[in-house]
Design a protein around this motif. Sequence first.
Motif, PDB file in Angstrom:
ATOM      1  N   THR A  38      77.361 -52.303  10.381  1.00 23.53           N
ATOM      2  CA  THR A  38      76.364 -52.627  11.395  1.00 23.53           C
ATOM      3  C   THR A  38      75.037 -51.997  11.003  1.00 23.53           C
ATOM      4  N   THR A  39      73.993 -52.811  10.992  1.00 23.38           N
ATOM      5  CA  THR A  39      72.683 -52.292  10.629  1.00 23.38           C
ATOM      6  C   THR A  39      71.982 -51.754  11.866  1.00 23.38           C
ATOM      7  N   ALA A  40      70.988 -50.919  11.648  1.00 20.99           N
ATOM      8  CA  ALA A  40      70.236 -50.325  12.752  1.00 20.99           C
ATOM      9  C   ALA A  40      69.333 -51.369  13.402  1.00 20.99           C
ATOM     10  N   ASP A  41      68.842 -51.035  14.566  1.00 20.28           N
ATOM     11  CA  ASP A  41      67.900 -51.888  15.287  1.00 20.28           C
ATOM     12  C   ASP A  41      66.484 -51.417  14.948  1.00 20.28           C
ATOM     13  N   TYR A  42      65.712 -52.297  14.309  1.00 21.83           N
ATOM     14  CA  TYR A  42      64.376 -51.915  13.854  1.00 21.83           C
ATOM     15  C   TYR A  42      63.277 -52.504  14.740  1.00 21.83           C
ATOM     16  N   SER A  43      63.632 -53.065  15.888  1.00 23.97           N
ATOM     17  CA  SER A  43      62.628 -53.621  16.788  1.00 23.97           C
ATOM     18  C   SER A  43      61.814 -52.498  17.428  1.00 23.97           C
ATOM     19  N   VAL A  44      60.596 -52.829  17.850  1.00 22.44           N
ATOM     20  CA  VAL A  44      59.714 -51.848  18.468  1.00 22.44           C
ATOM     21  C   VAL A  44      59.449 -52.184  19.932  1.00 22.44           C
ATOM     22  N   GLY A  45      59.335 -53.470  20.252  1.00 21.71           N
ATOM     23  CA  GLY A  45      59.117 -53.873  21.640  1.00 21.71           C
ATOM     24  C   GLY A  45      58.496 -55.253  21.697  1.00 21.71           C
ATOM     25  N   PRO A  46      58.818 -56.032  22.735  1.00 26.46           N
ATOM     26  CA  PRO A  46      58.322 -57.414  22.809  1.00 26.46           C
ATOM     27  C   PRO A  46      56.813 -57.541  22.940  1.00 26.46           C
ATOM     28  N   GLN A  47      56.122 -56.480  23.384  1.00 21.53           N
ATOM     29  CA  GLN A  47      54.657 -56.578  23.458  1.00 21.53           C
ATOM     30  C   GLN A  47      54.017 -56.622  22.071  1.00 21.53           C
ATOM     31  N   TYR A  48      54.816 -56.309  21.041  1.00 22.39           N
ATOM     32  CA  TYR A  48      54.304 -56.362  19.672  1.00 22.39           C
ATOM     33  C   TYR A  48      54.722 -57.636  18.941  1.00 22.39           C
ATOM     34  N   ASP A  49      55.387 -58.531  19.638  1.00 23.91           N
ATOM     35  CA  ASP A  49      55.791 -59.797  19.049  1.00 23.91           C
ATOM     36  C   ASP A  49      54.689 -60.820  19.286  1.00 23.91           C
ATOM     37  N   THR A  50      54.245 -61.474  18.258  1.00 21.11           N
ATOM     38  CA  THR A  50      53.146 -62.412  18.395  1.00 21.11           C
ATOM     39  C   THR A  50      53.554 -63.795  17.895  1.00 21.11           C
ATOM     40  N   THR A  51      53.132 -64.810  18.630  1.00 18.19           N
ATOM     41  CA  THR A  51      53.248 -66.167  18.119  1.00 18.19           C
ATOM     42  C   THR A  51      52.094 -66.399  17.158  1.00 18.19           C
ATOM     43  N   HIS A  52      52.402 -66.910  15.979  1.00 19.97           N
ATOM     44  CA  HIS A  52      51.362 -67.182  14.995  1.00 19.97           C
ATOM     45  C   HIS A  52      50.794 -68.575  15.248  1.00 19.97           C
ATOM     46  N   VAL A  53      49.509 -68.627  15.503  1.00 21.63           N
ATOM     47  CA  VAL A  53      48.848 -69.888  15.823  1.00 21.63           C
ATOM     48  C   VAL A  53      47.783 -70.172  14.762  1.00 21.63           C
ATOM     49  N   TYR A  54      48.000 -71.251  14.032  1.00 20.92           N
ATOM     50  CA  TYR A  54      47.044 -71.693  13.021  1.00 20.92           C
ATOM     51  C   TYR A  54      46.234 -72.852  13.596  1.00 20.92           C
ATOM     52  N   VAL A  55      44.932 -72.691  13.654  1.00 18.54           N
ATOM     53  CA  VAL A  55      44.065 -73.734  14.195  1.00 18.54           C
ATOM     54  C   VAL A  55      42.954 -74.020  13.194  1.00 18.54           C
ATOM     55  N   PRO A  56      42.356 -75.217  13.251  1.00 21.93           N
ATOM     56  CA  PRO A  56      41.196 -75.483  12.384  1.00 21.93           C
ATOM     57  C   PRO A  56      40.110 -74.439  12.629  1.00 21.93           C
ATOM     58  N   GLU A  57      39.481 -74.000  11.558  1.00 23.67           N
ATOM     59  CA  GLU A  57      38.494 -72.922  11.672  1.00 23.67           C
ATOM     60  C   GLU A  57      37.412 -73.246  12.692  1.00 23.67           C
ATOM     61  N   GLY A  58      37.021 -74.520  12.791  1.00 27.24           N
ATOM     62  CA  GLY A  58      35.976 -74.901  13.714  1.00 27.24           C
ATOM     63  C   GLY A  58      36.385 -74.850  15.175  1.00 27.24           C
ATOM     64  N   GLN A  59      37.699 -74.758  15.452  1.00 24.05           N
ATOM     65  CA  GLN A  59      38.193 -74.695  16.830  1.00 24.05           C
ATOM     66  C   GLN A  59      38.777 -73.331  17.179  1.00 24.05           C
ATOM     67  N   PHE A  60      38.536 -72.375  16.304  1.00 23.26           N
ATOM     68  CA  PHE A  60      39.105 -71.042  16.487  1.00 23.26           C
ATOM     69  C   PHE A  60      38.651 -70.412  17.800  1.00 23.26           C
ATOM     70  N   ASP A  61      37.354 -70.344  18.021  1.00 24.39           N
ATOM     71  CA  ASP A  61      36.836 -69.698  19.228  1.00 24.39           C
ATOM     72  C   ASP A  61      37.284 -70.428  20.487  1.00 24.39           C
ATOM     73  N   ALA A  62      37.307 -71.747  20.426  1.00 23.13           N
ATOM     74  CA  ALA A  62      37.719 -72.529  21.589  1.00 23.13           C
ATOM     75  C   ALA A  62      39.173 -72.236  21.947  1.00 23.13           C
ATOM     76  N   PHE A  63      40.023 -72.098  20.926  1.00 19.95           N
ATOM     77  CA  PHE A  63      41.425 -71.781  21.215  1.00 19.95           C
ATOM     78  C   PHE A  63      41.559 -70.415  21.868  1.00 19.95           C
ATOM     79  N   VAL A  64      40.991 -69.390  21.243  1.00 23.04           N
ATOM     80  CA  VAL A  64      41.141 -68.028  21.770  1.00 23.04           C
ATOM     81  C   VAL A  64      40.586 -67.938  23.186  1.00 23.04           C
ATOM     82  N   THR A  65      39.432 -68.527  23.419  1.00 28.48           N
ATOM     83  CA  THR A  65      38.822 -68.485  24.748  1.00 28.48           C
ATOM     84  C   THR A  65      39.701 -69.175  25.779  1.00 28.48           C
ATOM     85  N   SER A  66      40.260 -70.329  25.434  1.00 30.88           N
ATOM     86  CA  SER A  66      41.085 -71.076  26.389  1.00 30.88           C
ATOM     87  C   SER A  66      42.404 -70.367  26.664  1.00 30.88           C
TER      88      SER A  66
END
Length: 299
Positions: A28-56
Amino acid sequence: MKRFTAILAALMVATTPIAAPAMAKPATTADYSVGPQYDTTHVYVPEGQFDAFVTSFVATFGGTVSKQGEFQVTPTPSLTRSQLALTPVGTVSAFGFKTPIPYPFGDERTGYLVSDMDAAVAAAVSHGAVRRITTFPDPIGRDVVVQWAGGVNMQLYWHTTKPSYPALTNVPENRIYLTADAADTFIHDWTGFAHGRIISDDHAASGEEIGQPGKTIRRIAIDSGYGKMTIFISDGQLPWPYGRDMTGYAVADLDATLAKASAAGVETLVAPKLVAGRHSAIIRFPGGYIAEVHSAAEQ
């Protein structure tokens, strides 16, 4: 007579099954998780729509953003705008590449912070994961991209300086769509690595949940130190936009959240409906990011 008895005894010894050696159980291997607040969904958007995505995204869910910058986050030459959007219901890492995106980036659905990179990678591999790229340094730590059964890609990351994010009000769910060919293998491997607990396993869930009315699917909920995960097992014949929703966000009031989203330029792709004891909708943010949003049916 003595000779016959000796022959019979020899035959008995020769034909008596020999007990097989006990098979060693995988360590059995150890648990290396730190916490769900550090889990991020990776979102790739066109560079020209970057600010619009983050703001929305922040306008829809609240929260704050990190300082925006331009970085090389891959081990080969590239340049991307990058920023975190930290909300009470989940965090996203937004990328707006200014150069072509190097392989294999763009396919990983999530980034999970681990407490020990080398040990976590070894544990993942021992539980069936395959490295799509070996561990590499980034401007603030180290990363690796791994793939699990069924083509589930994710990044594991480690920071040189340990981050400190507030706990989430509601932990989002990583929504994974699989066929029966890979489901059991993925569940076995992921729960082993993540020390995951199966919260529910419904073999007769309604296909209405994933746009397949009249069909029956299997739905499994898993919880671990990496957060929540919901797995939908079906024939894979999914109508748009199901299967494109990587993350499900739990909110207190779905109607109010959708109103904020609409005001911020977010489209509703699937109107709210009651499924599996909750009101659920699917939305698309500027830049193309698709997500599920839900609230308890008791609201």
